[in-house]
Design a protein around this motif. Structure first.
Motif, PDB file in Angstrom:
ATOM      1  N   VAL A 183       6.109   2.903   1.638  1.00 40.80           N
ATOM      2  CA  VAL A 183       4.967   2.065   1.237  1.00 40.80           C
ATOM      3  C   VAL A 183       4.939   0.908   2.673  1.00 40.80           C
ATOM      4  CG1 VAL A 183       4.970   1.717  -1.056  1.00 40.80           C
ATOM      5  CG2 VAL A 183       6.446  -0.050   0.385  1.00 40.80           C
ATOM      6  N   ASP A 239       0.477   5.143 -10.753  1.00 41.08           N
ATOM      7  CA  ASP A 239      -0.509   6.537 -10.191  1.00 41.08           C
ATOM      8  C   ASP A 239      -2.023   5.843  -9.924  1.00 41.08           C
ATOM      9  OD1 ASP A 239       1.750   8.107 -10.399  1.00 41.08           O
ATOM     10  OD2 ASP A 239       1.366   8.938 -12.321  1.00 41.08           O
ATOM     11  N   SER A 250       0.121   8.335   6.699  1.00 41.71           N
ATOM     12  CA  SER A 250       0.892   8.785   5.702  1.00 41.71           C
ATOM     13  C   SER A 250       2.444   9.177   5.805  1.00 41.71           C
ATOM     14  CB  SER A 250       0.177   9.942   4.895  1.00 41.71           C
ATOM     15  OG  SER A 250      -1.042  10.075   4.507  1.00 41.71           O
ATOM     16  N   PHE A 278      -2.992   3.368  -8.759  1.00 41.89           N
ATOM     17  CA  PHE A 278      -3.573   2.531  -7.487  1.00 41.89           C
ATOM     18  C   PHE A 278      -2.841   2.906  -6.510  1.00 41.89           C
ATOM     19  CE2 PHE A 278      -3.199   0.062 -11.479  1.00 41.89           C
ATOM     20  CZ  PHE A 278      -4.435  -0.725 -11.482  1.00 41.89           C
ATOM     21  N   SER A 279      -3.430   2.817  -5.276  1.00 45.26           N
ATOM     22  CA  SER A 279      -3.329   2.979  -3.882  1.00 45.26           C
ATOM     23  C   SER A 279      -2.795   1.804  -3.036  1.00 45.26           C
ATOM     24  CB  SER A 279      -4.211   3.550  -3.075  1.00 45.26           C
ATOM     25  OG  SER A 279      -5.115   2.911  -3.071  1.00 45.26           O
ATOM     26  N   GLU A 280      -2.853   0.590  -3.822  1.00 42.31           N
ATOM     27  CA  GLU A 280      -2.699  -0.750  -2.979  1.00 42.31           C
ATOM     28  C   GLU A 280      -2.496  -1.526  -4.363  1.00 42.31           C
ATOM     29  OE1 GLU A 280      -4.805  -4.130  -0.330  1.00 42.31           O
ATOM     30  OE2 GLU A 280      -4.922  -1.965   0.095  1.00 42.31           O
ATOM     31  N   ALA A 321       5.948   6.537  -3.544  1.00 43.68           N
ATOM     32  CA  ALA A 321       5.954   5.332  -3.123  1.00 43.68           C
ATOM     33  C   ALA A 321       6.546   4.346  -4.218  1.00 43.68           C
ATOM     34  CB  ALA A 321       4.534   4.808  -2.666  1.00 43.68           C
ATOM     35  N   ARG A 354       0.747  -1.051  -0.152  1.00 40.97           N
ATOM     36  CA  ARG A 354       0.063   0.073   0.131  1.00 40.97           C
ATOM     37  C   ARG A 354       1.019   1.357  -0.030  1.00 40.97           C
ATOM     38  NH1 ARG A 354      -2.251   2.609   4.755  1.00 40.97           N
ATOM     39  NH2 ARG A 354      -3.408   4.510   4.157  1.00 40.97           N
ATOM     40  N   ALA A 355       0.523   2.132  -0.892  1.00 35.76           N
ATOM     41  CA  ALA A 355       1.396   3.448  -0.971  1.00 35.76           C
ATOM     42  C   ALA A 355       1.148   4.416   0.016  1.00 35.76           C
ATOM     43  CB  ALA A 355       1.040   4.231  -2.222  1.00 35.76           C
ATOM     44  N   LEU A 356       1.980   4.901   0.998  1.00 40.58           N
ATOM     45  CA  LEU A 356       1.528   5.802   2.042  1.00 40.58           C
ATOM     46  C   LEU A 356       1.777   7.050   1.596  1.00 40.58           C
ATOM     47  CD1 LEU A 356       3.421   3.448   4.982  1.00 40.58           C
ATOM     48  CD2 LEU A 356       1.054   3.759   4.269  1.00 40.58           C
ATOM     49  N   GLY A 357       2.387   7.565   0.417  1.00 40.03           N
ATOM     50  CA  GLY A 357       2.313   8.875   0.078  1.00 40.03           C
ATOM     51  C   GLY A 357       3.095   8.900  -1.222  1.00 40.03           C
TER      52      GLY A 357
END
Length: 396
Positions: free
Chosen positions: A278, A237, A273, A239-241, A233, A227-230
């Motif tokens: 990640v 672009d 964040s 996707f957050s996870e 990562a 999972r991207a934390l900020g």
């Protein structure tokens, strides 16, 4: 004569029982399957002595009569003469003999089992001489799997003839055989494959319980959830996870500079964040999943697990692979600040953990030795969230 002396004399049932023990060990069927000639089998009989004959002639005669009238017809008797001046010379059974396989099967009443074993071995021989040899060496295992024998032999043959790299166990194409069948019978299949596959086809480093790995089948790929934390990562672009195959991630390093390995899923999802960082969900298997990522040695790795003996064991294993790994919220102050949230660890470990810092080792030993109470455990999801945010603020 005491009654117990007569009770010790060998009866026909005793003799049959002795032969049955040897049959159930498989030695007779193994010799029979190998085509070895039968060696006449003699069983010594413990009967009345000359003194016991004189002391209770009626009991001795009853014993002789039992042998002569009630023994299985296929048992041949050998006699000896005993006696003396009082009762004269008497012929009594001294040994019972079995002269051939058919006589033995008749005495034991196992003719149907022997016939079935013969058919099973012949079926194996039609597929592979090596399988037939296994049957001869393991007759009772063969009989124990009689109902599934046709499918077992066909499966072993299919793997020997049709297997190719990249196949899953699901792709074994034998009538009546599916993944559940293979899993249920993996023990016997592993034994059969050990004798009918070339040695190079078997990975002996894989445990017999891991049928797929041991026999070259593809396994469900290991996935790692990230999972991207900020910003920065390194995830696409959109996707957050993401969840990706570990083998593919090993060849495609992420640009994030910091990796937070978190055991609890909700903490993974709620992680605050952090730029260029990640979160990685360990799920109890962090070391195994991340081990192939050699490039992770060049990143900052922070591990957050439960404060218990097994949490420190995982941390120690992480450092064995990634020596620079730091721990987070796994210290005495955090433990003591959450006394109301302690639970009991089910099965604490007492293993030596060489991968811990001095402070971590001290806390591990306190937990191991019940310094704070019996089997104390602080699960990471029980830590108040402002503590998490404060620690991350310091790390930033």
């Amino acid at each position: 004569m005491a009654r117990r002396e007569a009770d010790s004399w060998t009866t026909p049932a005793d003799a049959v029982a002795k032969m049955r023990v040897r049959f159930e060990r498989g030695e007779f069927l193994t010799a029979f399957a190998a085509g070895r000639a039968f060696e006449p089998l003699g069983i010594p009989l413990h009967g009345p002595s000359a003194a016991q004959l004189g002391a209770d002639l009626a009991a001795a005669r009853a014993w002789v009569q039992e042998w002569e009238q009630r023994r299985p017809p296929a048992l041949r008797l050998e006699y000896k003469e005993i006696g003396g001046r009082v009762v004269g010379t008497n012929r009594v059974p001294a040994r019972a003999w079995i002269d051939g396989y058919e006589e033995l099967w008749a005495v034991l009443g196992v003719g149907a089992r022997v016939h079935r074993f013969t058919r099973l071995r012949e079926r194996a021989e039609s597929r592979s001489p090596a399988l037939a040899a296994w049957c001869a060496a393991n007759p009772l295992k063969t009989l124990a799997n009689a109902d599934e024998w046709e499918r077992l032999v066909a499966t072993a043959g299919w793997i020997g003839e049709r297997w190719r790299p990249g196949l899953y166990v699901r792709q074994i194409d034998v009538p009546g055989v599916d993944t559940k069948f293979v899993e249920t019978h993996r023990g016997i299949l592993t034994e059969l494959l050990a004798v009918c596959l070339p040695a190079e086809r078997i990975d002996y480093d894989a445990p017999p319980s891991d049928f797929a790995a041991r026999h070259g089948f593809a396994r469900r790929p290991d996935l790692v959830r990230i999972r991207a934390l900020g910003a920065g990562a390194g995830l696409p672009d959109a996707f957050s996870e993401i969840s990706v195959r570990v083998a593919e991630l090993a060849d495609a390093p992420l640009s994030a500079s910091r990796f937070f390995v978190v055991e609890n899923e909700i903490n993974f999802l709620a992680f605050p964040s952090v730029l260029a960082a990640v979160a990685v969900w360990g799920g109890g298997y962090a070391v195994n999943r991340l081990a192939p990522l050699a490039w992770l040695r060049e990143r900052e790795v922070v591990y957050w697990g439960d404060i218990d003996t097994h949490g420190f064991a995982i941390l120690s294993r992480m450092r064995a692979r990634f020596p620079a790994t730091r721990s987070m919220l796994m210290d005495r102050a955090t433990l003591l600040a959450h006394r109301d949230h302690w639970v009991r660890e089910p099965k604490p470990t007492r293993a030596a953990l060489p991968g811990l810092t001095p402070a971590e080792t001290a806390l591990y030993e306190e937990l191991r030795d019940d310094v704070h109470g019996p089997a104390v455990r602080l699960e990471q999801e029980r830590i108040r969230f402002h503590h998490v945010e404060n620690v991350l603020r310091h790390l930033r």
